[in-house]
Design an enzyme around this catalytic site. Structure first.
Site, PDB file in Angstrom:
ATOM      1  N   GLY A   2       0.783  -1.228   0.000  1.00  0.00           N
ATOM      2  CA  GLY A   2       0.000   0.000   0.000  1.00  0.00           C
ATOM      3  C   GLY A   2       0.811   1.272   0.000  1.00  0.00           C
ATOM      4  O   GLY A   2       0.245   2.373  -0.036  1.00  0.00           O
ATOM      5  N   ALA A   3       2.139   1.164   0.028  1.00  0.00           N
ATOM      6  CA  ALA A   3       2.975   2.373   0.054  1.00  0.00           C
ATOM      7  C   ALA A   3       2.769   3.215  -1.203  1.00  0.00           C
ATOM      8  O   ALA A   3       2.723   4.449  -1.143  1.00  0.00           O
ATOM      9  CB  ALA A   3       4.449   2.012   0.227  1.00  0.00           C
ATOM     10  N   GLY A   4       2.632   2.558  -2.346  1.00  0.00           N
ATOM     11  CA  GLY A   4       2.383   3.290  -3.585  1.00  0.00           C
ATOM     12  C   GLY A   4       1.046   4.007  -3.556  1.00  0.00           C
ATOM     13  O   GLY A   4       0.932   5.150  -4.006  1.00  0.00           O
ATOM     14  N   ASP A   5       0.038   3.342  -3.003  1.00  0.00           N
ATOM     15  CA  ASP A   5      -1.274   3.982  -2.866  1.00  0.00           C
ATOM     16  C   ASP A   5      -1.186   5.190  -1.936  1.00  0.00           C
ATOM     17  O   ASP A   5      -1.799   6.228  -2.186  1.00  0.00           O
ATOM     18  CB  ASP A   5      -2.301   2.995  -2.315  1.00  0.00           C
TER      19      ASP A   5
END
Length: 198
Positions: A141-144
């Protein structure tokens, strides 16, 4: 399709939509007592189009590149889209140029612990924005979180230079990798340093 949906009105509606589109739902399970995920998407005439091309596919429709205001991918997605290795800042700088050549107006490649690289049609020189080093426990979820931060800063702090917007978005994503889970790791404003909102 293989999936599991909550047996609520949203899950039932989605299940019906799958069938209406002739998708085999033999392996789509409906689960009682569980709510289905829900995403609310709104579009305005002056909303900036940020495309997060995840997961990346080889040879996407060229309009995906040309119609985005900001095209954002991580290093592995950039590899798929450019056909070159993207495992360093220098390689990311080359990949940004290749994506701009495909018609993107502006490109950001996130590099995890190494920050991000960005450039635009108006400024073709790639800029590397490093980020803080932290102990990552879960990067899911880091990209989100980065894209969410990017959208927030573009909407609420449009006067900031792009370098600062990317830097702050990296910092928000860095906070998220220090906790487990996806949505559960996303920080609220109270979890973030006040200097990110000045």
């Amino acid at each position: 399709m293989i999936a599991r949906l909550g047996n609520d009105s949203f899950g039932q509606e989605f299940h019906r939509a799958l069938k209406d589109n002739k998708i085999n739902t033999d392996y789509v399970l409906m689960t009682d007592g569980v709510s289905s995920g829900l995403a609310l998407i709104t579009v305005a005439q002056n909303g900036i189009a940020i495309v997060n091309a995840a997961p990346a596919v080889t040879n996407p429709d060229p309009l995906v590149f040309r119609l985005s205001d900001i095209f954002c991918v991580n290093e592995s997605e950039a590899e798929v889209l450019t056909g070159m290795a993207v495992q360093s800042v220098d390689e990311a700088k080359v990949a940004v140029g290749l994506l701009l050549d495909k018609g993107c107006k502006q490109v950001i490649i996130t590099l995890g612990a190494s920050g991000a690289v960005f450039a635009s049609q108006g400024n073709l020189t790639p800029v590397h924005v490093p980020t803080k080093t932290v102990k990552s426990v879960d990067s899911t979820g880091a990209g989100d979180m980065f894209v969410g931060g990017l959208a927030f800063y573009l909407a609420y702090y449009p006067q900031l230079p792009m370098r600062e917007i990317v830097k702050r978005s990296c910092e928000v994503a860095t906070v998220s990798v220090q906790n487990y889970g996806t949505q559960t790791s996303f920080p609220t404003k109270d979890d973030l340093p006040t200097e990110l909102f000045l």
